[in-house]
Design a protein around this motif. Structure first.
Motif, PDB file in Angstrom:
ATOM      1  N   LEU A 131      11.975  -5.667 -90.928  1.00  0.00           N
ATOM      2  CA  LEU A 131      11.375  -4.340 -91.035  1.00  0.00           C
ATOM      3  C   LEU A 131      12.272  -3.445 -91.878  1.00  0.00           C
ATOM      4  CD1 LEU A 131      10.183  -3.772 -87.362  1.00  0.00           C
ATOM      5  CD2 LEU A 131       8.847  -4.514 -89.328  1.00  0.00           C
ATOM      6  N   LEU A 132      11.648  -2.661 -92.725  1.00  0.00           N
ATOM      7  CA  LEU A 132      12.378  -1.737 -93.579  1.00  0.00           C
ATOM      8  C   LEU A 132      12.997  -0.630 -92.751  1.00  0.00           C
ATOM      9  CD1 LEU A 132      13.064  -0.905 -96.482  1.00  0.00           C
ATOM     10  CD2 LEU A 132      10.930   0.400 -96.523  1.00  0.00           C
ATOM     11  N   ALA A 133      14.311  -0.472 -92.825  1.00  0.00           N
ATOM     12  CA  ALA A 133      14.978   0.556 -92.027  1.00  0.00           C
ATOM     13  C   ALA A 133      14.531   1.928 -92.453  1.00  0.00           C
ATOM     14  CB  ALA A 133      16.501   0.433 -92.207  1.00  0.00           C
ATOM     15  N   ILE A 155       3.859  -0.632 -85.773  1.00  0.00           N
ATOM     16  CA  ILE A 155       2.497  -1.043 -86.122  1.00  0.00           C
ATOM     17  C   ILE A 155       2.489  -2.291 -86.996  1.00  0.00           C
ATOM     18  CG2 ILE A 155       0.496  -0.282 -87.516  1.00  0.00           C
ATOM     19  CD1 ILE A 155       0.796   2.445 -86.170  1.00  0.00           C
ATOM     20  N   HIS A 156       3.590  -2.591 -87.666  1.00  0.00           N
ATOM     21  CA  HIS A 156       3.660  -3.834 -88.431  1.00  0.00           C
ATOM     22  C   HIS A 156       3.439  -5.050 -87.532  1.00  0.00           C
ATOM     23  CE1 HIS A 156       4.656  -2.466 -92.415  1.00  0.00           C
ATOM     24  NE2 HIS A 156       5.695  -1.776 -91.998  1.00  0.00           N
ATOM     25  N   ASN A 157       3.733  -4.922 -86.265  1.00  0.00           N
ATOM     26  CA  ASN A 157       3.559  -6.031 -85.327  1.00  0.00           C
ATOM     27  C   ASN A 157       2.125  -6.143 -84.813  1.00  0.00           C
ATOM     28  OD1 ASN A 157       6.348  -6.622 -85.424  1.00  0.00           O
ATOM     29  ND2 ASN A 157       6.761  -5.041 -83.904  1.00  0.00           N
ATOM     30  N   ILE A 170       3.214   2.942 -76.478  1.00  0.00           N
ATOM     31  CA  ILE A 170       2.160   2.814 -77.477  1.00  0.00           C
ATOM     32  C   ILE A 170       1.967   1.347 -77.851  1.00  0.00           C
ATOM     33  CG2 ILE A 170       1.429   3.452 -79.810  1.00  0.00           C
ATOM     34  CD1 ILE A 170       3.165   6.003 -79.476  1.00  0.00           C
ATOM     35  N   ASP A 171       3.057   0.640 -78.034  1.00  0.00           N
ATOM     36  CA  ASP A 171       3.035  -0.785 -78.363  1.00  0.00           C
ATOM     37  C   ASP A 171       2.278  -1.561 -77.292  1.00  0.00           C
ATOM     38  OD1 ASP A 171       3.556  -3.289 -79.387  1.00  0.00           O
ATOM     39  OD2 ASP A 171       5.709  -3.235 -79.022  1.00  0.00           O
ATOM     40  N   GLU A 172       2.619  -1.315 -76.030  1.00  0.00           N
ATOM     41  CA  GLU A 172       1.970  -2.013 -74.917  1.00  0.00           C
ATOM     42  C   GLU A 172       0.475  -1.697 -74.852  1.00  0.00           C
ATOM     43  OE1 GLU A 172       4.290  -0.713 -71.626  1.00  0.00           O
ATOM     44  OE2 GLU A 172       6.068  -1.853 -72.247  1.00  0.00           O
ATOM     45  N   THR A 173       0.123  -0.449 -75.162  1.00  0.00           N
ATOM     46  CA  THR A 173      -1.286  -0.053 -75.148  1.00  0.00           C
ATOM     47  C   THR A 173      -2.080  -0.813 -76.199  1.00  0.00           C
ATOM     48  OG1 THR A 173      -0.750   2.163 -74.348  1.00  0.00           O
ATOM     49  CG2 THR A 173      -2.861   1.892 -75.462  1.00  0.00           C
ATOM     50  N   THR A 186      -3.638 -10.340 -92.055  1.00  0.00           N
ATOM     51  CA  THR A 186      -2.721 -10.889 -91.058  1.00  0.00           C
ATOM     52  C   THR A 186      -1.314 -10.610 -91.546  1.00  0.00           C
ATOM     53  OG1 THR A 186      -4.275 -12.643 -90.509  1.00  0.00           O
ATOM     54  CG2 THR A 186      -1.979 -12.982 -89.874  1.00  0.00           C
ATOM     55  N   LEU A 187      -0.586  -9.813 -90.800  1.00  0.00           N
ATOM     56  CA  LEU A 187       0.737  -9.387 -91.241  1.00  0.00           C
ATOM     57  C   LEU A 187       1.736 -10.523 -91.067  1.00  0.00           C
ATOM     58  CD1 LEU A 187       0.819  -5.819 -89.671  1.00  0.00           C
ATOM     59  CD2 LEU A 187       0.196  -6.488 -91.982  1.00  0.00           C
TER      60      LEU A 187
END
Length: 364
Positions: free
Chosen positions: A19-21, A309-311, A256-259, A13-14
């Motif tokens: 987030l790292l720039a 993808i961290h989310n 991609i996020d929404e998918t 579980t992240l």
């Protein structure tokens, strides 16, 4: 050890943190001596994702050091497909697949299985009955059952996830399934049978539908519809494999996020299974900018995707479809002066800007 790694990824579980720039000008090492940069992508992303590559029996010999140091998961590019494993009925060939499995196990790597059923890799004998007549539904299902039992059974406890069916969705069809011979001879429930046969052969394996263009709205709606039907019927589907053969131009990171979110809402695991990022538009050999600028854009886009993808704790693995630009499938039919460069390592096996962007996107 690898079982523990897989368990950690699947259970991960992240936590929320900054987030790292990352940008396209992420500095690379000053020297390019051919030494693989340390730490590796696999180590950088350890505990968050499995980092994979598609391999074959040749490049595990010629690029084995690079593969073992940079990735902790592999998938056979072709060696586990039906035409490779059973080219003639009852005649199984696992030599190439066994070599990949042995390589992975000797380097403590996870193994994806790809794929048990694909219309483009179904051998002709599957459809041939007796006395020159076409095979009927019952004969085809019996052959499918034997094939899956043999292949999945051989690698039981070794392959942790299988792409059970590959590219079955056609959004233009009323039932959203491709109107191929599987659909015509067996009927739409061939998908149910494939999953049930695979689950019976290895109850512990994760079972996936693998599909392309899952971010396209019409296709996504159809895939969701098909998956919901499978789940309602109690078919053991665990996740969706998103191929992600994309370009520096599309799709958007938001799409991609929404998918990923849409399938996570169904309680499914997501994996990106065949990732590469072309410098070209699809079936267009024209470069719309200099290679230098397009490679910088590629690096930036890879970084944005991996940070997104961290989310998604639902995403448990990201697999690139190849190791270096020298071996990408995108160059199979490309003119010599239009070579693509879609992967993280260049044709000489050196890390590109894309590599450093993915590396910087990891939480270390």
């Amino acid at each position: 050890m690898i079982a523990g790694c897989i368990a950690r990824v699947l259970a991960c579980t992240l936590v929320t943190s900054a987030l790292l720039a990352c940008s396209s000008n992420t500095p690379a090492p000053a020297q390019t001596t051919g030494i693989v940069p340390k730490p590796s992508l696999a180590k950088a992303w350890q505990g968050q994702l499995l980092i994979g590559a598609a391999v074959d029996e040749k490049n595990i010999k010629t690029q084995g050091t690079l593969i073992a140091e940079q990735f902790n998961s592999v998938v056979a590019e072709n060696a586990m497909k039906p035409m490779a494993t059973e080219p003639r009925e009852g005649e199984f060939h696992f030599e190439a697949a066994d070599a990949i499995v042995h390589f992975a196990q000797s380097h403590d790597m996870a193994i994806r299985g790809h794929t048990l059923l694909w219309h483009l890799h179904t051998p002709d004998w599957m459809w041939q009955g007796t006395n020159g007549q076409p095979a009927d539904r019952n004969l085809v299902l019996a052959r499918l059952k034997r094939h899956i039992e043999t292949e999945v059974g051989r690698y039981k406890g070794q392959v942790y996830v299988w792409d059970v069916v590959n590219e079955i969705i056609d959004e233009k069809q009323p039932d959203c399934l491709r109107d191929d011979k599987w659909h015509q001879v067996v009927g739409p429930d061939y998908v149910d049978y494939a999953f049930r046969y695979a689950h019976a052969a290895d109850p512990a394996a994760r079972l996936f539908i693998n599909e392309y263009s899952t971010e396209a709205p019409a296709k996504q709606r159809c895939l969701i519809r098909v998956v919901q039907g499978l789940l309602q019927r109690g078919v053991p589907v665990n996740g969706i494999g998103h191929q992600m053969h994309i370009s520096v131009f599309y799709p958007t990171v938001a799409a991609i996020d929404e998918t990923l979110t849409a399938f996570a809402r169904l309680g499914l695991e997501n994996q990106i299974t065949e990732l590469d990022m072309s410098l070209y538009r699809w079936k267009d050999n024209h470069l719309y900018d200099t290679r230098e600028n397009l490679l910088a854009l590629q690096a930036r886009r890879y970084g944005e995707i991996m940070r997104m993808i961290h989310n998604h704790p639902d995403v448990t693995a990201v697999t690139w479809w190849g190791v270096t630009d020298a071996g990408t499938w995108l160059n199979q039919d490309a003119p010599s002066d239009h070579r693509d460069q879609p992967l993280l390592f260049d044709a000489q096996g050196q890390p590109k800007g894309a590599f450093w962007a993915v590396f910087a996107a990891a939480r270390r």
